[in-house]
Every structure is written in structure tokens, then in C-alpha cells.
Enzyme design. Structure first.
Site, PDB file in Angstrom:
ATOM      1  N   SER A 190       0.840  -1.196   0.000  1.00 19.09           N
ATOM      2  CA  SER A 190       0.000   0.000   0.000  1.00 19.09           C
ATOM      3  C   SER A 190       0.877   1.248   0.000  1.00 19.09           C
ATOM      4  O   SER A 190       1.612   1.474  -0.951  1.00 19.09           O
ATOM      5  CB  SER A 190      -0.967  -0.032   1.183  1.00 19.09           C
ATOM      6  OG  SER A 190      -1.960   0.940   1.028  1.00 19.09           O
ATOM      7  N   ASP A 247      -9.820  -4.198  -5.285  1.00 15.92           N
ATOM      8  CA  ASP A 247      -9.254  -3.303  -4.273  1.00 15.92           C
ATOM      9  C   ASP A 247     -10.048  -2.002  -4.273  1.00 15.92           C
ATOM     10  O   ASP A 247      -9.902  -1.171  -5.167  1.00 15.92           O
ATOM     11  CB  ASP A 247      -7.780  -3.046  -4.580  1.00 15.92           C
ATOM     12  CG  ASP A 247      -7.050  -2.374  -3.433  1.00 15.92           C
ATOM     13  OD1 ASP A 247      -7.702  -1.665  -2.654  1.00 15.92           O
ATOM     14  OD2 ASP A 247      -5.825  -2.553  -3.327  1.00 15.92           O
ATOM     15  N   HIS A 306      -8.032  -4.914  -0.849  1.00 19.36           N
ATOM     16  CA  HIS A 306      -6.708  -4.402  -0.486  1.00 19.36           C
ATOM     17  C   HIS A 306      -5.931  -5.366   0.410  1.00 19.36           C
ATOM     18  O   HIS A 306      -4.705  -5.338   0.435  1.00 19.36           O
ATOM     19  CB  HIS A 306      -6.870  -3.051   0.211  1.00 19.36           C
ATOM     20  CG  HIS A 306      -5.631  -2.221   0.219  1.00 19.36           C
ATOM     21  ND1 HIS A 306      -4.929  -1.888  -0.922  1.00 19.36           N
ATOM     22  CD2 HIS A 306      -4.947  -1.647   1.242  1.00 19.36           C
ATOM     23  CE1 HIS A 306      -3.890  -1.142  -0.609  1.00 19.36           C
ATOM     24  NE2 HIS A 306      -3.870  -0.989   0.705  1.00 19.36           N
TER      25      HIS A 306
END
Length: 931
Positions: free
Chosen positions: A785, A863, A896
């Protein structure tokens, strides 16, 4: 700063009074006159704030058929009430600390996401270095201070015969530590005396092969109430409990079943009310039941909860708020305009993700007399569309639309409404904010006074407002301009309400808040009245209140308990301060041994602060216990059978005797410009002085985050160290949290500028100082991320000089593609910071990736946080340059966290074995092709 030396006084009860039933203080009917609201004229206060009446109407209902989930999941919430709980594997009476956690934005997905059925919560151990192990060869280092941890050994023990471990050991749960279920049950109001606090909690027990919920007391070990099992029949259909809430009288339970996760904190499911006096279990439903294909008329709710004093049940269905009295069984519709664009008492995507960190947007007065809820209007917010690819019954792709504002585009708007349960009237509250204002927090200071925080769109100017209901008076009691300290407004910690205490001549409610002081460090401030504008600073120093901040309050001694990093910036300990003493001097007390600098503790206190759950999370084996607060402060010194040992680590300790665990050191490095950087060094247990070792740099680096602490860990990085014989560095660059605004503010308006510079300099200096042990041709960096973004920016800056390999999971590659609230908080809007967005913080020098030996990119197609658009744009640019020195793995329908359809296991296997092949030089013969 000075710490007081007096002992903290606590009461010991010789006789404990019988627990009394808590009767409702509400004696007026809910929505009296059988109407939704009454007709009243708008009221105006002296500031021109208007309270308008709203008349809700009834709703229609629809339900979606989903499979039943026969296991419990852990639930996290910003709500002060703690009686709603989810667990892994409800068929067992304990849950398990796990091997594993991965960072998402602001470290949140590892902390707050709903785990899979067998997902274990991070577990870990790196035990103190034994001076008897003389065979260990340490890397020379001039970098101090240093803390080294490794397995403890007996006098006759050595590392001979021990073995390394790999990612497979971690994924198989070889290092999992079972943990008994334990959750305090909150009383209907704060317990002001410790003698009235029995330490009521609930746990689970296997009875005749079935899991049962059991209520117990810490005061009376013989007290036990069986609340029933985790499975029940309704209309001949069996349901399995996923969440449970228990009222303090132990006569009502709310169950959640068939929960389906939506986003980070939200889900939908069936909710039920159980009457323990009769044993009846009935569904919680809107007034009009749905025609569901379950043929049971059930409705999927966003949530259902008890109100704080247990008089009401409130829930959200199809984005509308409903209330019902606990004993009436009939729900009343509070709002009528819920839709895909209008969210009542429930946050939209961006408020759930970036602001409230909860699936709720409703705040109850402590006596149940009133509630304030937010309505979010996303009508002008653009959609993103996420496709589903793996449904075998669909010939055409299905897609999901999510309201997702991006930098510079339309944001949602919010309104606040007051529900007065005593007269049944709903009022709109004029907040005085602008069109693009952001609602950051809400909390009742007293039964009649509501406090909330709003900022401008860019999260730079904070207004703290207090609304007094009886007088209809609204005042702005504090204004913070973060531009003055080159900062921003972050998500805030909860305030603590301080009740009146006539014997001390304290006749009004006040509160404790946590915010930056004049030196830029987050500290405790006491506001002695609800409208106070000038606070009393309770704590001072070059350290910060950390973790959950305030964890408890003891009324009898006016003592506040909080966690902070005063002893060490990477650690966390428990402190107390007397509110009475601190009005004249800054005196706080460390409740744990200051010499245990590297310990990391977390605490959860009962209502009166008489009892506590004590969690030592590092650097040694994690330990969790429960008992009287004064007896669980230091878990290493507990030798009392009356203290509940919640972690069951006997098998774990026996198992790790077979492994050479890595050695972890906590270090500081001063860079050339004088900035001090904290980092963690993890080394193999037995270094060969004749061998040169690869390095893996692990990075997150998000602004205000603090990712690398002294919490112990046996996870991905430790498996890499042990199984691949690699040295790992975990670096906290400037812009991260825990060290005040002088360190944090470096990130403002230039995300991705200082992080790669700090990471590169720390890595280079480390290599230079340990050159005889480092293989400079095998230096890799990885992150997830924001960490993926930082890894790519570091590669872009370094241009192959230091880093030869990189792994980026779900990375941001262009901040115009991320959400508006998070991005504009640090970067302002693109029209206001063109250079920051398009020159500094985006990845644009794609040619630099040619210098890598190999790049590995990973992303999930569903995501909702960092859209796969980021990765596709990056790969497209690499393709345009004709670069082929990269690998990519796409996980269909994973969000995610990358967990869908066995993805969590596979993603870490992929990362581990890709790194193995990289350091084995299996990619080195691959030519970089050019168009």
C-alpha cells in the site's frame, strides 16, 4: 517533566454488594402520541443556529440471500461500548493470536479488517538475548541505542541442532498462541465506586461438545451464568452466531449471523434479540418484513446494537436508521431518505475509511435520553466501478459501484440530527460548517451536551464545537490552524468525560482531550467545563500519548490512565495522573518499571478502573492477563493463581526451542542533515563471518503512522531472515508519527519526497558500516500500500545505485487516483499544489526501473482502497519503455488485504519464493528488452 513518586492508592473491598438490576431512567414513551415526530416551531439560539424538525416515514424492505458463515470474526469499533464481539472459530473456547499482519494505509487493514475463518492475529516472540550464547556473531555497529532480543536458553542449551523456519511454518500457524475469550461487559452508566464494580465479563466454554457464552466476574470466581450456545434454530433453520452483545443485566443478547463484509469496518447480516428469561430468539426487523428467498422474512442489516443504557436497540437498514425499545419488539423508522447516495447513521465509504474508522455514525447520550446521528449525502460524488470475475454462474461481468471522491472532485456533504427520545422529536443541527467541511468526531460530554469536531476540506483548520441542548446554545470552544505548525488535522482520539464531584467543588462536567501542545507533541489537556476555551495541560515532554490514548478513569481518586511512549519512542507503557494534583503541577506516574525501556503494553480497563486486561505485546512472547489493575501491571512478575492467564503459550514455548529465532535490535541513526531516524535490524541467529548477506528493507512510511515498534513478531520478515538467511531493516522515515510535529510535518505537500531519501541514506550507511558482511548486489526493498508507493519512489530515486530488487503490493502510483480526504489532508488539492502532485509525489521516471535486476508487482482486482488502476498505469509505462524486467501477479476479486479464495496464503508464498529466487540470482540472466 517530572514523575511523581507517590504510590497510587486503590480501594480493597471486603464485602461486595449484590449486583442490582439497572432500571431505565426513561419514563416517557418512545415517539409519544404514536407519531414519528411532533409539530414544533424551530428554535433559534443567540448564535443563529437553528434546530429544524424532521418527520420520518415508513420504509419498504429488501434482503439479499447470502451463505451462512459458521464462524466468528473479530470486530473493531470506535464506539465506547465494548459488548459487541466477534471471534475466530467459535467452535473453540479460545481464539488464537496469529503469525501475521500486513500493513495497509495508515496500518489499518492489519488492525481493523475482518479476518478470514482461520486467520490468526499477529503473534510473535523475540525473547531476550542470553549472555550464555557466545557463538552468535553480531554485526558490528556504531549505532546506539540498541536492544537485542533472541530466544532465552538454559545453561546447557545451545543453538546446535536447531533449525531455521520458512514462510510455510508461519502460514501453517506453527507459532500461533491460543488465547481464551475475555471481554468486559459495560454497565449502563459509569461505575463511580470500585466497590460497585464486580469485573463482569463474558467468555466461552465447551459444554457437551457445544460452544456456550458464559458471564463471569473477576470479583467472585464462583459467579457464572450460562447465556446459551452459539447455534440456534429459527423456523427450522439453524443459524450460527458470528457476533454477540450482552446487556449488563444478563437478560438480553443481540446476535449477528450470516455476516458479509462490505468494506474495512462494515458488513451486513441478520441480527437477533434473545430473551434469556424465556429463551426466545427473534429477528430484529424493520416494520415491514421482506420477501427474502430464505422464506423467513429476514432483513440484512448494516448493524444492530444496544444503546449505552440498554433501553433501546438501534439499527440501520438500507441506509435508514431505526429504533426500538428493548422490550417492545416494534421498530420505528427514524429516517426516510436512505438510498445508494444518502447514508443515515452509517458512514459512506470515505468516512468509514478515512475519518470515523467505524461502521456507525451515531452518538448516544450516556443516559439514553438523546442521540445525534450524521447523514452523508453522496449525490454529487463520482462512482468507481469494481468488477467481479470469479462468479461461475455469470456470463457477463457484474460490477459494484462505490462512491469514491478523488482529489479535486466533489466530496460528500454531512448534516447532524438530534433525536430526543423523551419527546420523540428529531431536530436538524446547524453545524455552522462550510459546504466541504469534514466531520471528524462526535462525543457527549454530559447527558445534555454534545461536542463535535469539523475541519475545512483540506483538513487544515479544526473547529471544536459544543452544543448544549437545553439552552440551544452552540459555541466554538477551540480553533486549531495546523498551518501554523506546518501540519494537518488527523483522525482524533476519543475524549474522556469528567463528571461533577461536589466534594471537590467541581459542579460541572468537563473533559480530557488529546492534542498537540505548543511544542508539537500530543498530550493530555483538561477542559474543566463543557464550554471551557482555555485548558489545563496535564502532561508535557518530548514524547506523545500513543495507542488508544486514555484507557481508563477512576472517579474516587480522580485518576486518569493513559498509554504513552515517554520511556522510548518505539515502546508503550501505562501511566496515571491525578486530575486534582495536576491542576497545579505537571505530575504523572509511570505504572511500570522505567528500566524496561523496550516493553510494549496495551491495557483495557473496566468501568471503574478496578480491573484490567493487560497485554504485553513485546519484545518477548506476548502475554495477556486479566485481574485487578494493580496486580497486572507487570506480567513478568505475576505469580498469582487468581490472575486469569488468557494466553496459553506452553506449546508455543516448547515448539520454538527447536528453532533458531532471529535477533532483533532497535536502533537510531543520525543522517547527514542531523535528522534522527529509528529503525529495526533483524539478523539471522548465527551469522557466518565469512559470508556476505543480502538485505531486505521493509517500509511503510505513511504520514503520521508508526509501523515499527517493539511489538514482537514472527511473521513474513522473520521467515525471510531465518529461511533465506537475509538481514532485514525496517525503517521509519521522517513524516511518520510518535515524535512530534517537527518530525511529522516533513511529509506535508510532498508525499514520497523525504521517505525514499531517508530510506536510501540509512541503507547506504548501514552497508558502509557493515560492508564485510553485506552482499551489495542483493539489496531489496518491499512494502504494501503506502509502503508499495514508498518502495517504488525509492527505486525511482536510487536508480539502481543501492537497490537491485523491489516488491510492491497494491501500491499507489499517482495521488490523483487515491481518495480525496486522505490525500488532501497532506497534499491539499491538485489546483493548490500542482508541483507536489505532478512532479514530487507521482512516479514519473519510469526509466529508472530499467536499473533494477527485477521488480515484482502484486494487486487485487477488487481493491476498493488503492484501485488496480494504479498498477495498470505503472505497468503500461514500463511496457511503453519496452521493459520486461518485472513480474506481476493479479489476484481476482481480492480487495486491499488480498485474501479472497486462498489469496492471503498465496501472496506471501509468492513474495517469499520470489525473493528466494532473486537472491539466488535466478533473475540475473534475464535480459532487459527494448522496443
Amino acid at each position: 517533566m517530572s514523575a511523581s513518586t507517590h504510590s497510587h492508592k486503590r480501594k480493597n473491598s471486603h464485602l461486595f454488594p449484590q449486583r442490582k438490576s439497572s432500571n431505565s431512567s426513561m419514563d416517557k414513551p418512545f415517539f409519544p402520541n404514536n407519531d414519528s415526530v411532533a409539530n414544533t416551531d424551530p428554535q433559534s439560539n443567540e448564535n443563529g443556529h437553528t434546530i429544524n424538525e424532521i418527520r420520518p416515514t415508513e420504509a419498504t424492505i429488501d434482503v439479499t440471500d447470502v451463505p451462512q458463515t459458521p464462524f466468528l470474526q473479530e470486530q473493531y469499533s470506535m464506539r465506547p461500548r465494548r459488548e459487541s464481539f466477534q471471534f475466530n472459530d467459535i467452535e473453540n473456547q479460545h481464539h488464537t493470536h496469529s503469525f501475521f499482519s500486513v500493513n495497509k494505509f495508515n496500518r489499518r487493514w492489519g488492525e481493523w479488517s475482518l479476518p478470514e475463518k482461520r486467520s490468526y492475529v499477529l503473534v510473535f516472540t523475540l525473547i531476550a538475548l542470553s549472555v550464555l550464547v557466545l557463538l552468535v556473531i553480531l554485526i558490528p555497529s556504531k549505532l546506539l541505542p540498541t536492544k537485542i532480543t533472541r530466544p532465552k536458553t538454559s545453561a546447557g542449551d545451545s543453538s546446535l541442532g536447531k533449525r531455521s523456519f520458512s514462510i510455510e511454518n508461519v502460514l501453517n500457524g506453527d507459532f500461533a498462541i491460543p488465547e481464551d475469550t475475555f471481554h468486559f461487559i459495560d454497565p449502563p452508566q459509569r461505575l463511580l465506586g470500585q466497590d460497585s464494580d464486580p469485573g463482569l465479563y463474558f467468555t466461552t466454554k465447551e459444554i457437551d461438545g457445544h460452544t456456550n457464552f458464559i458471564a463471569k466476574q473477576l470479583f467472585d470466581e464462583t459467579f457464572e451464568v450460562n447465556l446459551g450456545g452459539n447455534r440456534f434454530l429459527y423456523e427450522g433453520v439453524e443459524f450460527t452466531v458470528s457476533t454477540v452483545q450482552i446487556n449488563y443485566k444478563l437478560d438480553k443478547l443481540i446476535f449477528g449471523t450470516n455476516l458479509e463484509s462490505e468494506f474495512r469496518h462494515s458488513s451486513k447480516g441478520f441480527y437477533w434479540i434473545k430473551d434469556l428469561n424465556t429463551g426466545n430468539i427473534e429477528p430484529i426487523l424493520p416494520p415491514e418484513k421482506s420477501d427474502d428467498n430464505y422464506e423467513l422474512g429476514l432483513s440484512k442489516l448494516s448493524y444492530a446494537h444496544f444503546s449505552p443504557a440498554y433501553n433501546y436497540i438501534y439499527f440501520v437498514y438500507e441506509n435508514n436508521l431505526f429504533l426500538q425499545q428493548v422490550n417492545s419488539g416494534v421498530a420505528k423508522k427514524v429516517t426516510e431518505d436512505g438510498s445508494k447516495d444518502i447514508f443515515n447513521a452509517k458512514p459512506d465509504w470515505i468516512y468509514e475509511e478515512e475519518v470515523l474508522a467505524s461502521d456507525q455514525a451515531i452518538w448516544w447520550a450516556p443516559d439514553d435520553s438523546k442521540a445525534v446521528f450524521a447523514r452523508f449525502n453522496d449525490t454529487s460524488v463520482d462512482d468507481i466501478r469494481l468488477n467481479r470475475y470469479t462468479n461461475m454462474n455469470e456470463a457477463y461481468l457484474s460490477d459494484t459501484k462505490i462512491k469514491y471522491p478523488k482529489p479535486g472532485f466533489q466530496n460528500p456533504q454531512f448534516d447532524l440530527f438530534l433525536v430526543n427520545l423523551q419527546n420523540g422529536i428529531i431536530y436538524s443541527i446547524n453545524t455552522g460548517g462550510q459546504k466541504d467541511s469534514i466531520l471528524y468526531n462526535g462525543k457527549w460530554i454530559s447527558p445534555d451536551t454534545f461536542r463535535f469536531e469539523i475541519t475545512d476540506r483540506n483538513s487544515k483548520i479544526l473547529d471544536v464545537k459544543v452544543y448544549d441542548i437545553p439552552s440551544s446554545q452552540m459555541l466554538t470552544v477551540r480553533n486549531t490552524n495546523s498551518n501554523l505548525f506546518n501540519g494537518w488535522i488527523e483522525k482524533t482520539k476519543d475524549i474522556l468525560s469528567i463528571p461533577p464531584k461536589p466534594e471537590l467543588k467541581r459542579m460541572d462536567y468537563g473533559y480530557i482531550d488529546i492534542h498537540a501542545d505548543s511544542r508539537g507533541f500530543s498530550h493530555l489537556f483538561y477542559y474543566p467545563t463543557v464550554f471551557a476555551k482555555e485548558p489545563i495541560q496535564l502532561t508535557k515532554g518530548n514524547w506523545e500519548v500513543t495507542g488508544n490514548g486514555i484507557v481508563g478513569y477512576e472517579y474516587e481518586t480522580d485518576t486518569i490512565f493513559f498509554t504513552a511512549n515517554e520511556i522510548g519512542v518505539m515502546s508503550q507503557h501505562l501511566y496515571s495522573i491525578s486530575l486534582t494534583d495536576s491542576t497545579t503541577q505537571n505530575t504523572f506516574q509511570s505504572l511500570q518499571n522505567p528500566s524496561d525501556k523496550y516493553d510494549f503494553y496495551d491495557f483495557e480497563l473496566s468501568s471503574s478502573a478496578r480491573y484490567a486486561i493487560s497485554k504485553k505485546l513485546g519484545p518477548d512472547t506476548p502475554i495477556k492477563v486479566a485481574g485487578p489493575l494493580t496486580r497486572v501491571l507487570n506480567v513478568a512478575e505475576i505469580h498469582d493463581d487468581s490472575i486469569l492467564q488468557l494466553t496459553k503459550d506452553e506449546k508455543f514455548k516448547e515448539k520454538i526451542k527447536n528453532y533458531d529465532l532471529p535477533i532483533t535490535s532497535y536502533k537510531t541513526m543520525v543522517l547527514d542533515d542531523g535528522v534522527e531516524i529509528n529503525y529495526i535490524e533483524i539478523k539471522p541467529a548465527n551469522l557466518n563471518p565469512k559470508k556476505k548477506y543480502p538485505i531486505l528493507v521493509n517500509i511503510y512510511g505513511g504520514p503520521g503512522s508508526q509501523t515499527f515498534t517493539t511489538k514482537s513478531s514472527l511473521a513474513f520478515e522473520q521467515a525471510v531472515v531465518s529461511g533465506l538467511d537475509v538481514i532485514v531493516l525496517q525503517i521509519e522515515p521522517r513524516g511518520t508519527g510518535g515524535k512530534g510535529w517537527s518530525f511529522r510535518s516533513w511529509a506535508r505537500e510532498k508525499l514520497g519526497y523525504w521517505e525514499p531519501r531517508d530510506i536510501t541514506e540509512v541503507t547506504k550507511k548501514f552497508i558502509q558500516r557493515n560492508s564485510q558482511h553485506i552482499d551489495e548486489s542483493k539489496i531489496a526493498i518491499w512494502g504494501w500500500s503506502y509502503g508499495g508507493f514508498t518502495s517504488l519512489k525509492t527505486v525511482e530515486l536510487d536508480n539502481g545505485d543501492t537497490f537491485k530488487y523491489a516488491m510492491a503490493v497494491a501500491p499507489v502510483t499517482n495521488w490523483t487516483l487515491y481518495d480525496s480526504v486522505y490525500t488532501e489532508r497532506y497534499m491539499n488539492q491538485p489546483s493548490e499544489n500542482h508541483e507536489g502532485y505532478f512532479e514530487v509525489s507521482t512516479i514519473q521516471n519510469f526509466k529508472s526501473f530499467e536499473s533494477l535486476k527485477r521488480l515484482f508487482i502484486v494487486h487485487g482486482t477488487f481493491d476498493d482502497n488503492v484501485h488496480i488502476q494504479n498498477t495498470f498505469r505503472l505497468v503500461d509505462q514500463l511496457n511503453l519503455l519496452g521493459l520486461t524486467n518485472y513480474d506481476m501477479h493479479i489476484f481476482p476479486d481480492s480487495d486491499h488485504s488480498i485474501r479472497y479464495h486462498n489469496a492471503q496464503r498465496i501472496v506471501f508464498q509468492k513474495l517469499y519464493y520470489w525473493l528466494r529466487d532473486a537472491f539466488a540470482e535466478r533473475f540475473d540472466n534475464t535480459e532487459v528488452l527494448h522496443l
